[in-house]
Design an enzyme around this catalytic site. Structure first.
Site, short mmCIF file in Angstrom:
data_model
loop_
_atom_site.label_atom_id
_atom_site.label_comp_id
_atom_site.label_asym_id
_atom_site.label_seq_id
_atom_site.Cartn_x
_atom_site.Cartn_y
_atom_site.Cartn_z
NE ARG A 32 11.28 -3.24 29.25
CZ ARG A 32 11.79 -4.24 29.96
NH1 ARG A 32 12.92 -4.83 29.61
NH2 ARG A 32 11.16 -4.69 31.02
CB ALA A 34 12.13 -0.46 37.88
NE ARG A 75 8.90 4.42 30.83
CZ ARG A 75 8.78 3.10 30.77
NH1 ARG A 75 9.87 2.34 30.71
NH2 ARG A 75 7.59 2.53 30.80
CG ASP A 223 8.04 -0.70 36.86
OD1 ASP A 223 7.42 -1.76 36.63
OD2 ASP A 223 8.94 -0.26 36.13
CG ASN A 233 5.48 -5.34 37.26
OD1 ASN A 233 6.60 -4.84 37.08
ND2 ASN A 233 5.13 -6.48 36.70
O1 MRU Z 1 7.58 -0.25 30.63
P1 MRU Z 1 8.68 -1.15 31.08
O2 MRU Z 1 9.05 -2.18 30.07
O3 MRU Z 1 9.88 -0.38 31.59
O4 MRU Z 1 8.07 -1.93 32.33
C1 MRU Z 1 8.90 -2.83 33.02
C2 MRU Z 1 8.22 -3.58 34.08
O5 MRU Z 1 7.08 -3.37 34.39
C3 MRU Z 1 9.07 -4.58 34.83
O6 MRU Z 1 8.30 -5.66 35.24
C4 MRU Z 1 9.65 -3.88 36.07
O7 MRU Z 1 10.35 -2.73 35.70
C5 MRU Z 1 10.55 -4.77 36.82
S1 MRU Z 1 12.12 -4.94 36.01
C6 MRU Z 1 13.16 -5.85 36.95
#
Ligand code: MRU
Length: 343
Positions: A32, A34, A75, A223, A233
């Protein structure tokens, strides 16, 4: 990949030998963040086509389209997923005269390139961003935007790692990040591994911790960033940005250019993933909501550009982001994917 659902109590690496395995790993957040989702999807394309190297090119191309569409359905919010899949699809288009086996080699090379570029972008984000942090600061972050969320050192955490490497002493405050606790489970784990002082707080404590004077800067990841600088985000980030504004604390977003989606004019058009009620009603094995009660579980929110002091990319800073300065900042960007990612 590291199975992030098991952290912090178990560190286990898993192998994904099927595209279904990669899809599932992205869907349930074994991988997980982005940038990491984009890299995983790129390798997922390679895995999904490994048994089609002897196919006719037309059949190989059809299978590629199927695998790409399948991975794209895992996703919806992190644009890095679609950006990486677009790059993989382009490889096949560029090499129309090659055999299926040769294109498969090119796809593998492209996935490794996406992976390597992400590592470089993380390092550069840290180098540009750490000047914003001074020794003695308390820095709040939300969710996990560290090495676990990327192929390299992370985005928001790369800024912190670079500051510490430059000799600055910081205390990081990690929002626990309900409902899946990426802050408590992952950010705190990563910082502990690197011996950087970290304090976990519940999400609803940020205002009080700011008021008490413990926070001098907020740094988060993103994201998907719209053309005007609005940044999606993890759910709760928008609230943190509002709190930072109220307490006159700078709010920084750290993200590579692969996280920008210039096809989306502003944040209202960023698709927000809705996740299962059980993540809230039965999180980590305990029922905490009466059966039959409605639960709403958007996984992301959008912080308006007006609340963002600066976006830190691998190319430098976008101070007070607007459509004009985002466009100007990205205009010479080699890796920028500005195609239509809308899903
Ligand atoms: O649902 P997730 O855990 O994939 O969400 C991740 C985030 O919101 C992070 O802050 C974002 O992807 C930035 S990662 C460098």
């Amino acid at each position: 990949m590291i199975d992030q659902t098991l952290l912090p109590t178990e560190f286990r690496e898993i192998d994904c030998w099927t595209v279904e395995g990669v899809w599932e790993a992205i869907k349930v957040l074994r991988v997980r963040g982005a940038p990491a989702i984009g890299v995983a999807a790129a390798y997922g394309v390679v895995v999904g086509l490994k048994d089609h190297r002897d196919d006719e090119r037309s059949d190989f191309n059809a299978k590629l389209a199927e695998v790409v569409a399948y991975l794209a359905s895992s996703r919806p919010t992190a644009v890095n997923l679609f950006w990486a899949l677009d790059r993989m699809s382009s490889v096949a288009l560029e090499h129309r005269s090659l055999s299926s086996a040769e294109v498969h080699e090119s796809l593998f090379a492209e996935a490794k390139k996406i992976d390597a570029e992400d590592r470089e972008m993380c390092t550069a984000i840290g180098q540009h961003g750490h000047h914003l942090l001074e020794s003695g600061m308390g820095v709040l972050t939300h969710c996990n935007a560290g090495a676990l969320a990327t192929a390299g050192d992370g985005t928001a955490l790369s800024v912190i790692f670079a500051a510490v490497a430059a000799g600055k002493s910081l205390r990081v405050y990690a929002d626990e990040t309900r409902p899946l606790l990426q802050g408590a489970r992952l950010t705190a784990w990563e910082l502990q591994q690197r011996e950087i002082p970290v304090t976990v707080i519940c999400d609803n404590m940020a205002a009080q911790v700011m008021k008490e004077g413990h926070i001098q800067a907020v740094v988060t990841g993103a994201d998907r960033i719209a053309a005007n600088g609005d940044a999606a985000n993890k759910i709760g980030t928008y609230g943190v940005a509002l709190l930072a504004k109220a307490h006159d604390i700078p709010f920084y977003v750290a993200a590579p250019s692969s996280t920008f989606d210039l096809s989306v004019a502003h944040g209202d058009h960023i698709p927000i993933e809705q996740r299962a009620r059980e993540e809230i009603s039965d999180g980590f094995g305990t029922q905490t909501v009466p059966a039959g009660v409605d639960v709403y579980n958007p996984a992301f929110d959008v912080t308006p550009a007006s609340l963002i002091s600066a976006i830190i990319t691998e190319q430098g800073l976008i101070s007070k982001p607007t459509t004009e300065n985002v466009r100007e900042h990205l205009k010479d960007c080699a890796v920028h994917g500005s195609s239509d990612h809308a899903r």
